[in-house]
Write a protein that holds these residues in place. Structure first.
Motif, PDB file in Angstrom:
ATOM      1  N   THR A 162       0.834  -1.204   0.000  1.00 14.29           N
ATOM      2  CA  THR A 162       0.000   0.000   0.000  1.00 14.29           C
ATOM      3  C   THR A 162       0.867   1.252   0.000  1.00 14.29           C
ATOM      4  O   THR A 162       0.371   2.350  -0.104  1.00 14.29           O
ATOM      5  N   LYS A 163       2.186   1.046   0.164  1.00 14.60           N
ATOM      6  CA  LYS A 163       3.198   2.108   0.126  1.00 14.60           C
ATOM      7  C   LYS A 163       3.244   2.929   1.401  1.00 14.60           C
ATOM      8  O   LYS A 163       4.311   3.330   1.839  1.00 14.60           O
ATOM      9  N   CYS A 164       2.134   3.217   1.993  1.00 15.21           N
ATOM     10  CA  CYS A 164       2.106   3.913   3.281  1.00 15.21           C
ATOM     11  C   CYS A 164       1.077   3.230   4.183  1.00 15.21           C
ATOM     12  O   CYS A 164      -0.025   2.949   3.722  1.00 15.21           O
ATOM     13  N   PRO A 165       1.437   2.988   5.441  1.00 10.03           N
ATOM     14  CA  PRO A 165       2.760   3.215   6.015  1.00 10.03           C
ATOM     15  C   PRO A 165       3.771   2.208   5.466  1.00 10.03           C
ATOM     16  O   PRO A 165       3.534   1.001   5.510  1.00 10.03           O
ATOM     17  N   GLY A 166       4.864   2.719   4.927  1.00 12.56           N
ATOM     18  CA  GLY A 166       5.864   1.877   4.290  1.00 12.56           C
ATOM     19  C   GLY A 166       7.178   1.902   5.040  1.00 12.56           C
ATOM     20  O   GLY A 166       7.635   2.967   5.462  1.00 12.56           O
ATOM     21  N   LEU A 167       7.786   0.727   5.192  1.00  9.50           N
ATOM     22  CA  LEU A 167       9.007   0.595   5.988  1.00  9.50           C
ATOM     23  C   LEU A 167      10.165   0.102   5.133  1.00  9.50           C
ATOM     24  O   LEU A 167      10.056  -0.922   4.461  1.00  9.50           O
ATOM     25  N   VAL A 168      11.282   0.827   5.171  1.00  3.29           N
ATOM     26  CA  VAL A 168      12.509   0.402   4.495  1.00  3.29           C
ATOM     27  C   VAL A 168      13.695   0.647   5.414  1.00  3.29           C
ATOM     28  O   VAL A 168      13.628   1.474   6.334  1.00  3.29           O
ATOM     29  N   GLU A 174      18.760   5.592   1.449  1.00  2.00           N
ATOM     30  CA  GLU A 174      19.870   6.428   0.981  1.00  2.00           C
ATOM     31  C   GLU A 174      20.407   5.950  -0.359  1.00  2.00           C
ATOM     32  O   GLU A 174      20.829   6.757  -1.198  1.00  2.00           O
ATOM     33  N   LYS A 175      20.379   4.653  -0.583  1.00  5.52           N
ATOM     34  CA  LYS A 175      20.901   4.101  -1.839  1.00  5.52           C
ATOM     35  C   LYS A 175      20.109   4.594  -3.040  1.00  5.52           C
ATOM     36  O   LYS A 175      20.684   4.879  -4.108  1.00  5.52           O
ATOM     37  N   VAL A 176      18.783   4.714  -2.888  1.00  3.77           N
ATOM     38  CA  VAL A 176      17.951   5.167  -4.010  1.00  3.77           C
ATOM     39  C   VAL A 176      17.695   6.667  -3.968  1.00  3.77           C
ATOM     40  O   VAL A 176      17.006   7.213  -4.830  1.00  3.77           O
ATOM     41  N   GLY A 177      18.245   7.341  -2.969  1.00  2.05           N
ATOM     42  CA  GLY A 177      18.094   8.790  -2.890  1.00  2.05           C
ATOM     43  C   GLY A 177      16.740   9.255  -2.399  1.00  2.05           C
ATOM     44  O   GLY A 177      16.291  10.361  -2.764  1.00  2.05           O
ATOM     45  N   GLY A 178      16.069   8.442  -1.573  1.00  2.57           N
ATOM     46  CA  GLY A 178      14.765   8.831  -1.056  1.00  2.57           C
ATOM     47  C   GLY A 178      13.723   8.920  -2.155  1.00  2.57           C
ATOM     48  O   GLY A 178      13.750   8.164  -3.125  1.00  2.57           O
ATOM     49  N   TRP A 179      12.816   9.863  -2.031  1.00  2.46           N
ATOM     50  CA  TRP A 179      11.748  10.034  -3.021  1.00  2.46           C
ATOM     51  C   TRP A 179      12.174  11.022  -4.090  1.00  2.46           C
ATOM     52  O   TRP A 179      12.907  11.976  -3.818  1.00  2.46           O
ATOM     53  N   SER A 180      11.700  10.802  -5.300  1.00  3.98           N
ATOM     54  CA  SER A 180      12.095  11.622  -6.453  1.00  3.98           C
ATOM     55  C   SER A 180      11.325  12.940  -6.456  1.00  3.98           C
ATOM     56  O   SER A 180      10.093  12.956  -6.551  1.00  3.98           O
ATOM     57  N   GLU A 181      12.072  14.040  -6.407  1.00  5.72           N
ATOM     58  CA  GLU A 181      11.439  15.343  -6.211  1.00  5.72           C
ATOM     59  C   GLU A 181      10.820  15.926  -7.472  1.00  5.72           C
ATOM     60  O   GLU A 181      10.080  16.910  -7.400  1.00  5.72           O
ATOM     61  N   ASP A 189       4.621   9.640  -6.930  1.00  3.43           N
ATOM     62  CA  ASP A 189       5.890   9.576  -6.212  1.00  3.43           C
ATOM     63  C   ASP A 189       6.073   8.275  -5.442  1.00  3.43           C
ATOM     64  O   ASP A 189       7.178   7.740  -5.363  1.00  3.43           O
ATOM     65  N   ASP A 190       4.986   7.739  -4.894  1.00  4.08           N
ATOM     66  CA  ASP A 190       5.091   6.487  -4.142  1.00  4.08           C
ATOM     67  C   ASP A 190       5.377   5.303  -5.069  1.00  4.08           C
ATOM     68  O   ASP A 190       6.181   4.427  -4.756  1.00  4.08           O
ATOM     69  N   SER A 191       4.743   5.301  -6.245  1.00  2.00           N
ATOM     70  CA  SER A 191       5.018   4.234  -7.223  1.00  2.00           C
ATOM     71  C   SER A 191       6.434   4.348  -7.766  1.00  2.00           C
ATOM     72  O   SER A 191       7.101   3.338  -8.016  1.00  2.00           O
ATOM     73  N   ASP A 192       6.902   5.561  -7.960  1.00  3.53           N
ATOM     74  CA  ASP A 192       8.269   5.782  -8.413  1.00  3.53           C
ATOM     75  C   ASP A 192       9.265   5.242  -7.393  1.00  3.53           C
ATOM     76  O   ASP A 192      10.277   4.627  -7.762  1.00  3.53           O
ATOM     77  N   PHE A 193       8.993   5.434  -6.108  1.00  4.02           N
ATOM     78  CA  PHE A 193       9.878   4.914  -5.068  1.00  4.02           C
ATOM     79  C   PHE A 193       9.941   3.397  -5.136  1.00  4.02           C
ATOM     80  O   PHE A 193      11.019   2.802  -5.046  1.00  4.02           O
ATOM     81  N   ALA A 194       8.782   2.763  -5.324  1.00  5.17           N
ATOM     82  CA  ALA A 194       8.754   1.300  -5.456  1.00  5.17           C
ATOM     83  C   ALA A 194       9.547   0.849  -6.674  1.00  5.17           C
ATOM     84  O   ALA A 194      10.271  -0.151  -6.630  1.00  5.17           O
ATOM     85  N   MET A 195       9.432   1.584  -7.768  1.00  5.77           N
ATOM     86  CA  MET A 195      10.193   1.238  -8.977  1.00  5.77           C
ATOM     87  C   MET A 195      11.693   1.376  -8.738  1.00  5.77           C
ATOM     88  O   MET A 195      12.490   0.543  -9.205  1.00  5.77           O
ATOM     89  N   LYS A 196      12.096   2.397  -8.023  1.00  5.49           N
ATOM     90  CA  LYS A 196      13.532   2.559  -7.728  1.00  5.49           C
ATOM     91  C   LYS A 196      14.042   1.388  -6.884  1.00  5.49           C
ATOM     92  O   LYS A 196      15.190   0.941  -7.073  1.00  5.49           O
ATOM     93  N   ILE A 248       2.254   3.521 -14.431  1.00 10.04           N
ATOM     94  CA  ILE A 248       2.154   3.062 -13.047  1.00 10.04           C
ATOM     95  C   ILE A 248       1.314   1.793 -12.967  1.00 10.04           C
ATOM     96  O   ILE A 248       1.689   0.827 -12.294  1.00 10.04           O
ATOM     97  N   ASN A 249       0.188   1.776 -13.650  1.00 12.57           N
ATOM     98  CA  ASN A 249      -0.687   0.615 -13.604  1.00 12.57           C
ATOM     99  C   ASN A 249       0.001  -0.629 -14.175  1.00 12.57           C
ATOM    100  O   ASN A 249      -0.134  -1.735 -13.641  1.00 12.57           O
ATOM    101  N   PHE A 250       0.773  -0.448 -15.245  1.00  9.42           N
ATOM    102  CA  PHE A 250       1.512  -1.560 -15.850  1.00  9.42           C
ATOM    103  C   PHE A 250       2.529  -2.113 -14.852  1.00  9.42           C
ATOM    104  O   PHE A 250       2.656  -3.334 -14.682  1.00  9.42           O
ATOM    105  N   PHE A 251       3.268  -1.227 -14.194  1.00  6.94           N
ATOM    106  CA  PHE A 251       4.268  -1.649 -13.215  1.00  6.94           C
ATOM    107  C   PHE A 251       3.627  -2.425 -12.068  1.00  6.94           C
ATOM    108  O   PHE A 251       4.104  -3.492 -11.673  1.00  6.94           O
ATOM    109  N   GLU A 252       2.537  -1.908 -11.541  1.00  7.04           N
ATOM    110  CA  GLU A 252       1.910  -2.559 -10.398  1.00  7.04           C
ATOM    111  C   GLU A 252       1.242  -3.870 -10.785  1.00  7.04           C
ATOM    112  O   GLU A 252       1.256  -4.832 -10.023  1.00  7.04           O
TER     113      GLU A 252
END
Length: 303
Positions: A162-168, A174-181, A189-196, A248-252
């Motif tokens: 569900t991405k939130c609340p999400g735990l990493v 730090e490796k993926v640089g957090g969320w993409s601004e 942004d949450d789907s992008d984080f999962a893709m990273k 996003i839908n394709f990725f998920e």
């Protein structure tokens, strides 16, 4: 313990309930870090009075920037991504801690389950999020009703997140640089984080059915401007498509094995282990072809 990141945008009543629920219903003492966008409703004074850690911006900088900024204060090995319109149910952190004990590595993305108001859609092999009406707003919220029925509305562990609340783990963050601004203020942004995370070979995307938060439903965004909410979702999809060459839908659907069904309802499938690369059948290539056409269109219109 966890460093809990909570961006908030003039949403003090919901934020108070969120923080109170963490302090009341957690077994462990977690670090709470609030990012205050504007804070013209008294949020800044509330956070200071209660000796909470915080970061601040005098305007709304959006979800990705707020998370990245607040993450700089994180002291613990695990970062929890939160919204300010959550009520954390009893035992939420125990579920995460128990799950973490199963791993000897940090390559995972865990999430809780958001309890939503509405009508459930259930089939034999898939289930939508648990639904229970304990109030649509902070004014109508019936905490006792929620807690007295909590055992009845928990569900199974599910595939995806569900991405939130999400735990990493902080190292992964730090490796993926957090969320993409580039997705600021929000949307995609949450789907992008999962893709990273997928790009660095993380294949454990697991939702914990007994780790529950009650979700009032994007209150901050929706109360500001409903048209903005719709626009941002569309904009986020376009940015994601241009960046990753798929929607996003394709990725998920094909990668995380979650996402939306044909009725645009969020569907969860029971967790059955670490994910593999997608099955590239005729349906995969048909949807991929449509994604290519969509990206071409974006290039032509110079989005």
């Amino acid at each position: 313990m966890f460093s809990i990141l909570i961006p908030s945008f003039n949403n003090i009543d919901y934020l108070k309930t969120c923080i109170r629920s963490i302090q009341k219903n957690s077994k462990y003492n977690h670090q709470i870090i609030v990012h205050i966008n504007e804070g013209t409703d008294g949020t800044l004074q509330f956070v200071k009075k209660n000796n909470l850690e915080y970061t601040f911006s005098n305007k709304n900088i959006g979800m990705p920037k707020a998370l990245n900024k607040s993450s700089l204060l994180a002291k613990h090995n695990y970062i929890l991504i939160s919204h300010d319109d959550f009520y954390y149910c009893p035992g939420w952190d125990i579920e995460f801690i128990n799950e973490l004990s199963l791993y000897k590595h940090n390559n995972f993305y865990l999430s809780g389950i958001m309890i939503e108001t509405g009508h459930p859609m259930v089939s034999q092999k898939k289930i939508s999020p648990p639904f229970f009406n304990a109030g649509h707003s902070i004014e109508t919220f019936d905490e006792n009703k929620l807690l007295n029925n909590l055992d009845k509305i928990k569900t199974f562990n599910f595939q995806g997140s569900t991405k939130c609340p999400g735990l990493v783990h902080k190292d992964v963050w730090e490796k993926v640089g957090g969320w993409s601004e580039e997705f600021s203020p929000t949307g995609g942004d949450d789907s992008d984080f999962a893709m990273k995370l997928w790009q660095i070979n993380i294949r454990i995307f697991k939702g914990l059915g007994n780790c529950s938060v009650y979700h009032f439903g994007s209150i901050t965004t929706r109360k500001k401007n409903k048209k903005l909410f719709t626009y941002l979702g569309s904009r986020g999809n376009k940015i994601f498509l241009k960046k990753w060459n798929i929607s996003i839908n394709f990725f998920e659907k094909f990668y995380l094995r979650s996402g939306l069904d044909h009725n645009k309802s969020l569907i969860f499938r029971e967790y059955d282990g670490s994910l593999d690369d997608p099955n590239k059948n005729i349906f995969y290539y048909y949807e991929l072809f449509k994604n290519k056409l969509q990206k071409l269109y974006l290039i032509l219109i110079r989005f």
